[in-house]
Write a protein that holds these residues in place. Structure first.
Motif, PDB file in Angstrom:
ATOM      1  N   PRO A 142       0.797  -1.233   0.000  1.00  0.00           N
ATOM      2  CA  PRO A 142       0.000   0.000   0.000  1.00  0.00           C
ATOM      3  C   PRO A 142       0.829   1.283   0.000  1.00  0.00           C
ATOM      4  CG  PRO A 142      -0.810  -1.573   1.638  1.00  0.00           C
ATOM      5  CD  PRO A 142       0.522  -2.072   1.181  1.00  0.00           C
ATOM      6  N   TRP A 143       2.086   1.202   0.425  1.00  0.00           N
ATOM      7  CA  TRP A 143       2.899   2.416   0.561  1.00  0.00           C
ATOM      8  C   TRP A 143       3.855   2.636  -0.608  1.00  0.00           C
ATOM      9  CZ3 TRP A 143       1.730  -0.714   4.745  1.00  0.00           C
ATOM     10  CH2 TRP A 143       0.977  -0.103   5.753  1.00  0.00           C
TER      11      TRP A 143
ATOM     12  N   THR B 258      -1.465   5.602   1.900  1.00  0.00           N
ATOM     13  CA  THR B 258      -1.665   4.245   1.402  1.00  0.00           C
ATOM     14  C   THR B 258      -2.576   4.260   0.177  1.00  0.00           C
ATOM     15  OG1 THR B 258      -3.506   3.917   2.931  1.00  0.00           O
ATOM     16  CG2 THR B 258      -1.322   3.177   3.644  1.00  0.00           C
TER      17      THR B 258
END
Length: 327
Positions: free
Chosen positions: A73-74, A177
């Motif tokens: 997500p990052w 995110t």
């Protein structure tokens, strides 16, 4: 180190113009000589075989790296930071987009550096990165004007990161995110791979395969680059340049293929990190976007949910191009 193993390690830095006086490319007679042609054919064959084998493995090839999937997500936020810091550092040293383009002068040059620095700061903040990335792509005409059209290809790795962020920007929450749909992620990763792959391929030709004089000049200035001599194997400068160019070409094609991304990235990181010992800060700053791309491919390639997106190729003429139905 045997000769086949040495071929896996690029023997010259990815950007020779950062460290020696630039020379004009275009000596196609060298590329069309027997050794470069044979090595190029071998590189293409290896790439095709690499992808064919990879498509038969319907899982991340290195399960030990599975914990990296937690970073999925990052990744857009991390890519924005890599690109932002690179642009900011380049502007601080008076270079526009690439360390070799440090000859800007006058009000126009100062304006370009200020824009570059401002975009670098913007990308680091993580706010509205789709707009920031679009503006980075908009710097292409200015780069072509001050450094030539070839520079666009050589710097396509920066455009690759910017294109990814246009398609998949960080999310609006405090940590940035992102959870894009698979279709959106596939296209973002395709642009990412194409940009970095094109940059490596263009460099293989513009600084080696059609520019042997500059490659040999680099070798004379930095003899430590000759990994063959370090292990007692002596080859001619021309042979060395042909092998180095073919190696860079191989890495470019492997990145574009997206096959076995974990292995490909780990192997590519060896030379990209080894040259830091010789070239230091300039090498690190110039390669920051590439490090970000390698991280992205490694993370997405380690996730059961996203590894197929890394190797995805779009359909053409109603057919899948070497992509399994599960992808």
């Amino acid at each position: 180190m045997t000769l086949p193993l040495a071929v896996l390690v690029p023997s010259l830095p990815a950007h020779e113009r950062w460290f020696v006086e630039s020379q004009q490319a275009g000596d196609w007679s060298f590329f069309l000589s027997p050794l470069p042609l044979v090595l190029t054919a071998a590189v293409v064959a290896v790439t095709v075989a690499w992808r064919v084998v990879a498509l038969r493995v319907d899982r991340p090839e290195l399960p030990v790296l599975r914990p990296l999937a937690r970073l999925v997500p990052w990744v857009p936020r991390l890519l924005g930071i890599h690109l932002g810091v690179a642009l900011l550092a380049l502007a601080a040293t008076g270079a526009f987009i690439t360390p070799s383009n440090d000859h800007l002068s006058g009000a126009g040059g100062t304006a370009l550096l200020l824009v570059e620095a401002a975009l670098g700061i913007w990308l680091v903040t993580g706010w509205q990165l789709r707009s920031a990335a679009t503006l980075v792509l908009g710097l292409a005409p200015a780069l072509a004007l001050v450094a030539g059209v070839t520079a666009l290809g050589e710097c396509a790795n920066l455009a690759a990161v910017a294109a990814f962020l246009v398609v998949v920007p960080p999310g609006p929450d405090a940590y940035g995110t992102a959870h894009p749909p698979q279709a959106q992620l596939r296209w973002a990763l395709l642009w990412l791979r194409l940009g970095v792959g094109v940059a490596l391929i263009v460099l293989a030709f513009s600084e080696k395969l059609t520019n042997p004089a500059m490659a040999i000049d680099t070798l004379e200035h930095y003899p430590a680059l000759d990994v063959f001599a370090l292990v007692g194997v002596h080859v001619s400068p021309e042979t060395f340049v042909a092998i180095a160019g073919a190696t860079e070409l191989l890495f470019g094609l492997l990145v574009i293929s997206g096959a076995f991304p974990q292995v490909a990235v780990l192997v590519a990181m060896v030379p990209f990190n080894a040259t830091l010992l010789l070239f230091g800060q300039t090498e690190m700053v110039g390669h920051l976007p590439v490090y970000g791309v390698f991280l992205a491919l490694l993370v997405y390639g380690s996730s059961e949910e996203t590894f197929r997106a890394v190797r995805w190729l779009p359909r053409r003429a109603g057919r899948r191009v070497a992509v399994p139905a599960a992808a």
